[in-house]
Design a protein around this motif. Structure first.
Motif, PDB file in Angstrom:
ATOM      1  N   HIS A  50      22.773  -0.887  23.006  1.00  0.00           N
ATOM      2  CA  HIS A  50      22.766   0.541  23.034  1.00  0.00           C
ATOM      3  C   HIS A  50      24.077   1.224  23.099  1.00  0.00           C
ATOM      4  CE1 HIS A  50      18.595  -0.684  24.567  1.00  0.00           C
ATOM      5  NE2 HIS A  50      19.069  -1.513  25.518  1.00  0.00           N
ATOM      6  N   LEU A  51      24.727   0.576  22.869  1.00  0.00           N
ATOM      7  CA  LEU A  51      26.430   0.858  22.829  1.00  0.00           C
ATOM      8  C   LEU A  51      26.848   1.389  21.124  1.00  0.00           C
ATOM      9  CD1 LEU A  51      28.979  -0.513  24.815  1.00  0.00           C
ATOM     10  CD2 LEU A  51      27.929   1.525  25.579  1.00  0.00           C
ATOM     11  N   SER A  52      26.292   0.609  20.147  1.00  0.00           N
ATOM     12  CA  SER A  52      26.718   0.520  19.430  1.00  0.00           C
ATOM     13  C   SER A  52      25.575  -0.562  18.449  1.00  0.00           C
ATOM     14  CB  SER A  52      27.638  -0.613  18.772  1.00  0.00           C
ATOM     15  OG  SER A  52      28.390  -0.172  17.153  1.00  0.00           O
ATOM     16  N   PRO A  53      25.010   0.123  17.558  1.00  0.00           N
ATOM     17  CA  PRO A  53      24.103  -0.553  17.231  1.00  0.00           C
ATOM     18  C   PRO A  53      23.733  -2.052  15.993  1.00  0.00           C
ATOM     19  CG  PRO A  53      22.882   0.916  17.654  1.00  0.00           C
ATOM     20  CD  PRO A  53      24.118   0.946  17.999  1.00  0.00           C
ATOM     21  N   ARG A  54      25.236  -1.172  15.283  1.00  0.00           N
ATOM     22  CA  ARG A  54      26.580  -2.238  14.085  1.00  0.00           C
ATOM     23  C   ARG A  54      27.151  -2.796  15.106  1.00  0.00           C
ATOM     24  NH1 ARG A  54      29.629   0.047   9.055  1.00  0.00           N
ATOM     25  NH2 ARG A  54      30.325  -1.925   8.628  1.00  0.00           N
ATOM     26  N   ARG A  55      28.004  -3.002  16.067  1.00  0.00           N
ATOM     27  CA  ARG A  55      28.472  -3.927  16.981  1.00  0.00           C
ATOM     28  C   ARG A  55      27.778  -4.797  17.099  1.00  0.00           C
ATOM     29  NH1 ARG A  55      33.572  -2.841  20.521  1.00  0.00           N
ATOM     30  NH2 ARG A  55      34.293  -1.711  18.394  1.00  0.00           N
ATOM     31  N   THR A 120      18.249  -5.960  18.727  1.00  0.00           N
ATOM     32  CA  THR A 120      19.305  -5.342  17.575  1.00  0.00           C
ATOM     33  C   THR A 120      18.535  -4.304  16.751  1.00  0.00           C
ATOM     34  OG1 THR A 120      20.845  -7.009  18.499  1.00  0.00           O
ATOM     35  CG2 THR A 120      21.219  -5.360  17.012  1.00  0.00           C
ATOM     36  N   HIS A 121      17.698  -4.601  15.842  1.00  0.00           N
ATOM     37  CA  HIS A 121      16.477  -4.133  14.494  1.00  0.00           C
ATOM     38  C   HIS A 121      16.147  -3.106  15.142  1.00  0.00           C
ATOM     39  CE1 HIS A 121      14.773  -3.231  10.953  1.00  0.00           C
ATOM     40  NE2 HIS A 121      13.742  -3.754  12.471  1.00  0.00           N
ATOM     41  N   ALA A 122      15.411  -3.102  16.175  1.00  0.00           N
ATOM     42  CA  ALA A 122      14.459  -1.823  16.773  1.00  0.00           C
ATOM     43  C   ALA A 122      15.558  -0.899  17.178  1.00  0.00           C
ATOM     44  CB  ALA A 122      13.326  -2.287  18.196  1.00  0.00           C
ATOM     45  N   ALA A 123      16.670  -0.844  17.681  1.00  0.00           N
ATOM     46  CA  ALA A 123      17.865  -0.118  18.140  1.00  0.00           C
ATOM     47  C   ALA A 123      18.530   1.218  16.644  1.00  0.00           C
ATOM     48  CB  ALA A 123      19.473  -0.480  18.545  1.00  0.00           C
ATOM     49  N   ASP A 417      33.587  -9.714  35.913  1.00  0.00           N
ATOM     50  CA  ASP A 417      33.844  -8.510  33.713  1.00  0.00           C
ATOM     51  C   ASP A 417      32.736  -9.730  33.420  1.00  0.00           C
ATOM     52  OD1 ASP A 417      34.630  -6.412  35.896  1.00  0.00           O
ATOM     53  OD2 ASP A 417      37.121  -6.734  34.732  1.00  0.00           O
ATOM     54  N   PHE A 418      31.423 -10.067  33.674  1.00  0.00           N
ATOM     55  CA  PHE A 418      31.079 -11.028  32.694  1.00  0.00           C
ATOM     56  C   PHE A 418      30.263 -10.413  32.117  1.00  0.00           C
ATOM     57  CE2 PHE A 418      28.850 -14.808  32.096  1.00  0.00           C
ATOM     58  CZ  PHE A 418      29.999 -15.414  31.825  1.00  0.00           C
ATOM     59  N   SER A 419      30.398 -10.450  30.418  1.00  0.00           N
ATOM     60  CA  SER A 419      29.946  -9.512  29.407  1.00  0.00           C
ATOM     61  C   SER A 419      28.364  -9.974  29.754  1.00  0.00           C
ATOM     62  CB  SER A 419      29.972 -10.576  27.933  1.00  0.00           C
ATOM     63  OG  SER A 419      31.611 -10.371  27.939  1.00  0.00           O
ATOM     64  N   TRP A 420      27.625 -10.694  29.814  1.00  0.00           N
ATOM     65  CA  TRP A 420      26.015 -10.912  29.395  1.00  0.00           C
ATOM     66  C   TRP A 420      25.797  -9.828  31.186  1.00  0.00           C
ATOM     67  CZ3 TRP A 420      25.072 -16.917  29.491  1.00  0.00           C
ATOM     68  CH2 TRP A 420      24.535 -17.103  30.639  1.00  0.00           C
ATOM     69  N   THR A 421      26.477  -9.644  32.105  1.00  0.00           N
ATOM     70  CA  THR A 421      25.755  -9.750  32.878  1.00  0.00           C
ATOM     71  C   THR A 421      26.187  -7.813  33.011  1.00  0.00           C
ATOM     72  OG1 THR A 421      26.762 -10.731  34.561  1.00  0.00           O
ATOM     73  CG2 THR A 421      26.429  -8.801  35.800  1.00  0.00           C
ATOM     74  N   ALA A 422      27.134  -7.517  31.892  1.00  0.00           N
ATOM     75  CA  ALA A 422      27.458  -6.261  31.960  1.00  0.00           C
ATOM     76  C   ALA A 422      25.951  -5.828  30.660  1.00  0.00           C
ATOM     77  CB  ALA A 422      29.169  -5.834  31.775  1.00  0.00           C
ATOM     78  N   ALA A 423      26.241  -6.770  30.135  1.00  0.00           N
ATOM     79  CA  ALA A 423      25.020  -5.941  28.904  1.00  0.00           C
ATOM     80  C   ALA A 423      23.690  -6.089  29.215  1.00  0.00           C
ATOM     81  CB  ALA A 423      25.335  -7.022  27.741  1.00  0.00           C
ATOM     82  N   LEU A 424      23.312  -6.936  29.875  1.00  0.00           N
ATOM     83  CA  LEU A 424      21.844  -6.883  30.591  1.00  0.00           C
ATOM     84  C   LEU A 424      22.238  -5.774  31.374  1.00  0.00           C
ATOM     85  CD1 LEU A 424      21.385 -10.396  30.865  1.00  0.00           C
ATOM     86  CD2 LEU A 424      20.892  -8.685  28.764  1.00  0.00           C
ATOM     87  N   THR A 425      22.928  -5.009  32.524  1.00  0.00           N
ATOM     88  CA  THR A 425      22.522  -4.198  33.221  1.00  0.00           C
ATOM     89  C   THR A 425      22.683  -3.200  31.995  1.00  0.00           C
ATOM     90  OG1 THR A 425      24.272  -4.885  34.521  1.00  0.00           O
ATOM     91  CG2 THR A 425      24.150  -2.604  34.276  1.00  0.00           C
ATOM     92  N   LEU A 426      22.738  -2.687  30.572  1.00  0.00           N
ATOM     93  CA  LEU A 426      23.377  -1.874  29.998  1.00  0.00           C
ATOM     94  C   LEU A 426      21.927  -1.735  29.893  1.00  0.00           C
ATOM     95  CD1 LEU A 426      26.707  -1.279  27.721  1.00  0.00           C
ATOM     96  CD2 LEU A 426      25.217   0.144  29.236  1.00  0.00           C
ATOM     97  N   ASP A 427      20.963  -2.238  29.488  1.00  0.00           N
ATOM     98  CA  ASP A 427      19.932  -2.389  28.803  1.00  0.00           C
ATOM     99  C   ASP A 427      18.965  -2.275  29.783  1.00  0.00           C
ATOM    100  OD1 ASP A 427      17.581  -3.696  26.845  1.00  0.00           O
ATOM    101  OD2 ASP A 427      16.933  -4.704  28.208  1.00  0.00           O
ATOM    102  N   LEU A 428      19.113  -2.376  31.312  1.00  0.00           N
ATOM    103  CA  LEU A 428      18.406  -2.629  32.375  1.00  0.00           C
ATOM    104  C   LEU A 428      18.621  -0.813  32.405  1.00  0.00           C
ATOM    105  CD1 LEU A 428      19.036  -4.969  34.552  1.00  0.00           C
ATOM    106  CD2 LEU A 428      16.560  -4.752  33.168  1.00  0.00           C
ATOM    107  N   VAL A 429      19.728  -0.253  31.829  1.00  0.00           N
ATOM    108  CA  VAL A 429      20.214   1.444  32.600  1.00  0.00           C
ATOM    109  C   VAL A 429      18.899   2.094  31.499  1.00  0.00           C
ATOM    110  CG1 VAL A 429      21.790   3.120  32.005  1.00  0.00           C
ATOM    111  CG2 VAL A 429      22.377   1.038  33.629  1.00  0.00           C
ATOM    112  N   ARG A 430      19.024   1.470  30.710  1.00  0.00           N
ATOM    113  CA  ARG A 430      18.043   1.979  29.136  1.00  0.00           C
ATOM    114  C   ARG A 430      16.652   2.194  29.435  1.00  0.00           C
ATOM    115  NH1 ARG A 430      18.937   4.422  24.056  1.00  0.00           N
ATOM    116  NH2 ARG A 430      21.190   4.530  25.264  1.00  0.00           N
ATOM    117  N   ASP A 431      16.503   1.277  29.613  1.00  0.00           N
ATOM    118  CA  ASP A 431      14.928   0.619  30.481  1.00  0.00           C
ATOM    119  C   ASP A 431      14.949   1.671  31.012  1.00  0.00           C
ATOM    120  OD1 ASP A 431      12.470  -1.703  30.045  1.00  0.00           O
ATOM    121  OD2 ASP A 431      12.408  -1.377  32.529  1.00  0.00           O
ATOM    122  N   GLY A 432      15.165   1.617  32.807  1.00  0.00           N
ATOM    123  CA  GLY A 432      14.942   3.101  33.354  1.00  0.00           C
ATOM    124  C   GLY A 432      14.702   4.507  33.430  1.00  0.00           C
ATOM    125  N   LEU A 433      15.858   4.207  31.901  1.00  0.00           N
ATOM    126  CA  LEU A 433      15.750   5.968  31.346  1.00  0.00           C
ATOM    127  C   LEU A 433      14.092   5.696  30.898  1.00  0.00           C
ATOM    128  CD1 LEU A 433      19.447   6.227  30.514  1.00  0.00           C
ATOM    129  CD2 LEU A 433      18.116   7.299  31.927  1.00  0.00           C
TER     130      LEU A 433
END
Length: 436
Positions: A50-55, A120-123, A417-433
């Motif tokens: 959700h931040l950078s599909p390439r990354r 990731t492809h679908a993003a 500052d745990f990475s999968w917590t932050a990453a899955l938070t981003l996915d849930l934010v996008r899911d809510g949008l």
């Protein structure tokens, strides 16, 4: 959450992922886990897209770059820029190097990677096609699944066996207690733990259990990581591991379709695994089978709820009722407890013995939003999913993206500052949008 707090948590989550980026992959935590972990990277890519599909693509490609010739994806890919003794067991313990010169561990973690690749492809399908992302990763994923289905069917029932608690991703689960009790631990003076340098002893596995983990890993290493000749003292069919393999076989089928290939072999494999998974169902939940005793383990854990992800799961209605019942209290507890709240081994703060984790809660949330409408009234399931999503976002924000939380109080535990917590938070934010 309202728009402004949601935007704030999105920005803070992005800060965590950018801060933990190493140039080609993301560390789970600079202090506690300073290398690349297998299923962590899959979850990280799901949010990073959700931040950078390439990354996100590079994250997964980096992990697949540590794949062994037999197809296994090791659970750790060691970074040469990190001190060799910064984490134990480190590269000197595992003594495993790929043909490409990457130092790794010798065990594996749950196969959520194909799902991560598909999402990731679908993003950004255009960028994915431009970089030939699916065509390059698909054969590696097929080799990974083939390794699991051929080398790790230790029980002969078509299910994959784990040979170390670390392979489950739920290291200290009560489900492993009886099997671990059979293992003679490595002497405490033969190794130095690093995890307790960065986390409370009360939250981590005991020294006795850690000695057993070390001994299991050393035995596998001393048999050259050969699944046919290693005398495994610990071998269990884990419902979460196998459910994620089924979900990833469905993802591989979709990837195959996208590449113009036949998806049928993956769908057939998923069906066969789903049928075999049913042999692990008892008392309304899926339980691990100990291959030394051939009995199901009498411990109910979050691993037994993850099969809700499996499409058209015959046991879904009963399993959802268990999730909402007294053992897990979905909808009342904070997120989803990792172990039966009424169980004799429950500890609210100790690693996988009760605390709620963001990655397993995300898997349950995904299961709820994709659940077949014949399982339960759609509005009821949607309300559960929304409540779980909101709870996860609130807890991520209030705990500074903790590794896990107390299932009653929501108090953050483990690393921050745990990475999968932050990453899955981003996915849930996008899911809510998307749902607004």
């Amino acid at each position: 959450m309202t728009a402004e707090p949601t935007e704030r948590v999105r920005r803070d989550a992005a800060r965590v992922l950018f801060g933990n980026w190493s140039g080609h992959s993301t560390v789970p935590s600079h202090s506690l886990y300073p290398h690349q972990w297998s299923w962590d990277s899959a979850f990280i890519a799901i949010g990073l897209r959700h931040l950078s599909p390439r990354r996100a693509q590079i994250e997964l490609e980096s992990l697949l770059g540590s794949q062994w010739t037999d197809g296994r994806i090791p659970h750790i890919s060691f970074s040469p820029s990190v001190a060799r003794d910064a984490y134990f067991p480190g590269p000197d313990f595992w003594q495993a190097t790929t043909r490409g010169g990457v130092e790794t561990s010798g065990i594996v973690q749950p196969p959520v990677h194909a799902l991560a690749v598909l999402l990731t492809h679908a993003a950004d399908p255009t960028e994915s096609v431009r970089r030939n992302f699916l065509a390059r990763t698909y054969p590696k994923l097929v080799a990974w699944h083939t390794y699991l289905r051929t080398r790790r069917d230790l029980g002969g029932r078509g299910l994959v066996a784990i040979v170390h608690p670390w392979e489950s991703g739920m290291d200290n689960s009560p489900a492993w207690d009886d099997a671990l009790a059979r293992v003679e631990p490595a002497p405490l003076d033969s190794f130095t733990r690093r995890d307790t340098d960065h986390a409370s002893d009360a939250d981590r596995p005991t020294d006795l259990d850690y000695g057993r983990y070390v001994q299991l890993a050393a035995t596998y290493r001393d048999h050259s990581y050969d699944d046919a000749t290693t005398p495994f003292a610990f071998a269990l069919e884990d419902p979460c591991f196998n459910a994620l393999l089924i979900a990833s076989e469905h993802a591989l089928a979709e990837i195959a379709r996208t590449l113009g290939l036949d998806p049928t072999p993956h769908l057939n494999t998923a069906d066969d695994l789903t049928n075999s998974l049913g042999t692990l169902f008892a008392d309304g939940v899926f339980r691990a089978r100990d291959l030394k005793t051939t009995e199901l383990v009498a411990a109910d854990t979050i691993a037994g709820l993850i099969p809700l992800l499996v499409p058209q799961l015959p046991q879904a209605t009963e399993l959802l009722a268990t999730a909402r019942g007294s053992r897990f209290q979905l909808g009342n507890a904070r997120m989803v407890p990792s172990y039966d709240l009424t169980g004799p081994a429950f500890e609210p703060g100790r690693y996988w013995r009760g605390p709620s984790w963001f990655n397993t809660a995300w898997l349950v949330h995904r299961a709820l939003v994709t659940l077949d409408q014949t399982v339960a009234p759609r509005t009821e399931v949607q309300a559960l999913a929304t409540a779980l999503r909101d709870d996860m976002l609130a807890l991520a924000a209030s705990t500074d993206f903790a590794e896990y939380v107390d299932p009653s109080t929501g108090e953050g535990r483990g690393a921050r500052d745990f990475s999968w917590t932050a990453a899955l938070t981003l996915d849930l934010v996008r899911d809510g949008l998307r749902s607004n």
